[in-house]
Design a protein around this motif. Structure first.
Motif, PDB file in Angstrom:
ATOM      1  N   ARG A  52     -30.866 -24.810   2.614  1.00 20.62           N
ATOM      2  CA  ARG A  52     -32.305 -25.088   2.635  1.00 20.62           C
ATOM      3  C   ARG A  52     -33.021 -24.297   3.721  1.00 20.62           C
ATOM      4  NH1 ARG A  52     -31.772 -31.614   2.070  1.00 20.62           N
ATOM      5  NH2 ARG A  52     -30.593 -31.556   0.147  1.00 20.62           N
ATOM      6  N   PHE A  53     -32.339 -23.356   4.292  1.00 23.45           N
ATOM      7  CA  PHE A  53     -32.938 -22.553   5.351  1.00 23.45           C
ATOM      8  C   PHE A  53     -32.345 -21.156   5.292  1.00 23.45           C
ATOM      9  CE2 PHE A  53     -29.194 -24.619   6.966  1.00 23.45           C
ATOM     10  CZ  PHE A  53     -28.535 -23.632   7.671  1.00 23.45           C
ATOM     11  N   ASN A  54     -32.979 -20.252   5.988  1.00 19.98           N
ATOM     12  CA  ASN A  54     -32.493 -18.881   6.069  1.00 19.98           C
ATOM     13  C   ASN A  54     -31.445 -18.828   7.179  1.00 19.98           C
ATOM     14  OD1 ASN A  54     -32.059 -16.174   6.313  1.00 19.98           O
ATOM     15  ND2 ASN A  54     -34.214 -15.620   6.641  1.00 19.98           N
ATOM     16  N   PRO A  55     -30.177 -18.594   6.845  1.00 20.82           N
ATOM     17  CA  PRO A  55     -29.144 -18.606   7.881  1.00 20.82           C
ATOM     18  C   PRO A  55     -29.309 -17.499   8.919  1.00 20.82           C
ATOM     19  CG  PRO A  55     -28.205 -17.989   5.760  1.00 20.82           C
ATOM     20  CD  PRO A  55     -29.626 -18.369   5.519  1.00 20.82           C
ATOM     21  N   ALA A  56     -30.064 -16.467   8.618  1.00 24.88           N
ATOM     22  CA  ALA A  56     -30.287 -15.388   9.584  1.00 24.88           C
ATOM     23  C   ALA A  56     -31.180 -15.857  10.730  1.00 24.88           C
ATOM     24  CB  ALA A  56     -30.912 -14.184   8.892  1.00 24.88           C
ATOM     25  N   ARG A  57     -31.987 -16.874  10.491  1.00 20.75           N
ATOM     26  CA  ARG A  57     -32.909 -17.361  11.521  1.00 20.75           C
ATOM     27  C   ARG A  57     -32.280 -18.416  12.423  1.00 20.75           C
ATOM     28  NH1 ARG A  57     -38.321 -19.224   9.125  1.00 20.75           N
ATOM     29  NH2 ARG A  57     -38.778 -19.337  11.334  1.00 20.75           N
ATOM     30  N   ILE A  66     -22.339 -18.788   8.625  1.00 19.91           N
ATOM     31  CA  ILE A  66     -22.980 -19.913   7.934  1.00 19.91           C
ATOM     32  C   ILE A  66     -22.821 -19.773   6.421  1.00 19.91           C
ATOM     33  CG2 ILE A  66     -25.197 -21.050   7.491  1.00 19.91           C
ATOM     34  CD1 ILE A  66     -24.079 -21.585  10.257  1.00 19.91           C
ATOM     35  N   THR A  67     -23.060 -18.576   5.900  1.00 19.54           N
ATOM     36  CA  THR A  67     -22.954 -18.353   4.457  1.00 19.54           C
ATOM     37  C   THR A  67     -21.521 -18.555   3.973  1.00 19.54           C
ATOM     38  OG1 THR A  67     -24.760 -16.774   4.627  1.00 19.54           O
ATOM     39  CG2 THR A  67     -23.462 -16.714   2.616  1.00 19.54           C
ATOM     40  N   THR A 129     -34.252 -26.931  12.862  1.00 22.47           N
ATOM     41  CA  THR A 129     -34.021 -26.115  14.050  1.00 22.47           C
ATOM     42  C   THR A 129     -34.115 -24.637  13.730  1.00 22.47           C
ATOM     43  OG1 THR A 129     -31.638 -26.148  13.713  1.00 22.47           O
ATOM     44  CG2 THR A 129     -32.565 -27.839  15.145  1.00 22.47           C
ATOM     45  N   ALA A 130     -33.924 -24.263  12.476  1.00 28.21           N
ATOM     46  CA  ALA A 130     -34.026 -22.850  12.122  1.00 28.21           C
ATOM     47  C   ALA A 130     -35.478 -22.389  12.156  1.00 28.21           C
ATOM     48  CB  ALA A 130     -33.441 -22.610  10.736  1.00 28.21           C
ATOM     49  N   ARG A 131     -36.406 -23.290  11.877  1.00 21.98           N
ATOM     50  CA  ARG A 131     -37.819 -22.912  11.895  1.00 21.98           C
ATOM     51  C   ARG A 131     -38.333 -22.760  13.323  1.00 21.98           C
ATOM     52  NH1 ARG A 131     -38.960 -27.537   8.898  1.00 21.98           N
ATOM     53  NH2 ARG A 131     -37.671 -27.336   7.091  1.00 21.98           N
ATOM     54  N   GLN A 132     -37.893 -23.626  14.225  1.00 23.76           N
ATOM     55  CA  GLN A 132     -38.322 -23.561  15.613  1.00 23.76           C
ATOM     56  C   GLN A 132     -37.084 -23.431  16.486  1.00 23.76           C
ATOM     57  OE1 GLN A 132     -40.448 -27.178  16.230  1.00 23.76           O
ATOM     58  NE2 GLN A 132     -42.362 -26.327  15.497  1.00 23.76           N
TER      59      GLN A 132
END
Length: 158
Positions: A52-57, A66-67, A129-132
């Motif tokens: 549900r998030f971009n693992p690169a971030r 992560i992938t 936490t990936a967003r911020q």
């Protein structure tokens, strides 16, 4: 009709009816019971949910890690859970299955269910936490030091 007035013909007819009734009763007891209805809990139709998030971030862990973990560990647990649930459904239909085998399947189901739930809850929590990005410990310490600079500290009673 009493036993004194029982004719041979009526005695044979009564015995024949009784024997036929017993034969029908035994035959119905020996026929296999219908297969139990499928238990919805053992449907084995869990689906792998995408990240549900971009693992690169995500800071601190590589995108590849992560992938790979998502594809191997989480997806593997989902597939294993589906397989275990179908085996549990078959085990319920098998009347000769030893309880220890059923217990082993239930233990494995619990293990895989826990893994799936854990991975899904972690991926949901990591999305926030990936967003911020979380500030590093040094930035947090500097910010805390600035916010308390010049303020008197309370003395601890001795």
């Amino acid at each position: 009709m009493t036993i004194d007035h029982l004719s041979r013909r009526s005695a044979i007819a009564t015995l024949g009816i009784g024997a036929a009734a017993m034969t029908i009763n035994e035959a119905s007891a020996q026929t296999p019971a219908a297969a139990p209805a499928a238990v919805p809990a053992f449907a084995g139709n869990h689906q792998v949910k995408p990240l549900r998030f971009n693992p690169a971030r995500l800071h601190g862990l590589s995108e590849r890690l992560i992938t790979s973990h998502h594809e191997n560990n989480y997806a593997g647990s989902v597939k294993a859970l589906n397989m275990i649930e179908t085996r549990l459904a078959a085990a319920l239909a098998d009347t000769d299955l030893p309880p220890v085998v059923y217990g082993g399947l239930k233990r494995e189901e619990l293990h895989r269910t826990g893994s799936v739930v854990l991975h899904e809850s972690i991926s949901t929590g990591s999305a926030a936490t990936a967003r911020q990005p979380v500030p590093s410990a040094t930035r947090w310490a500097r910010r805390s030091a600035r916010s308390t600079a010049g303020k008197p500290t309370s003395a601890v009673p001795g």
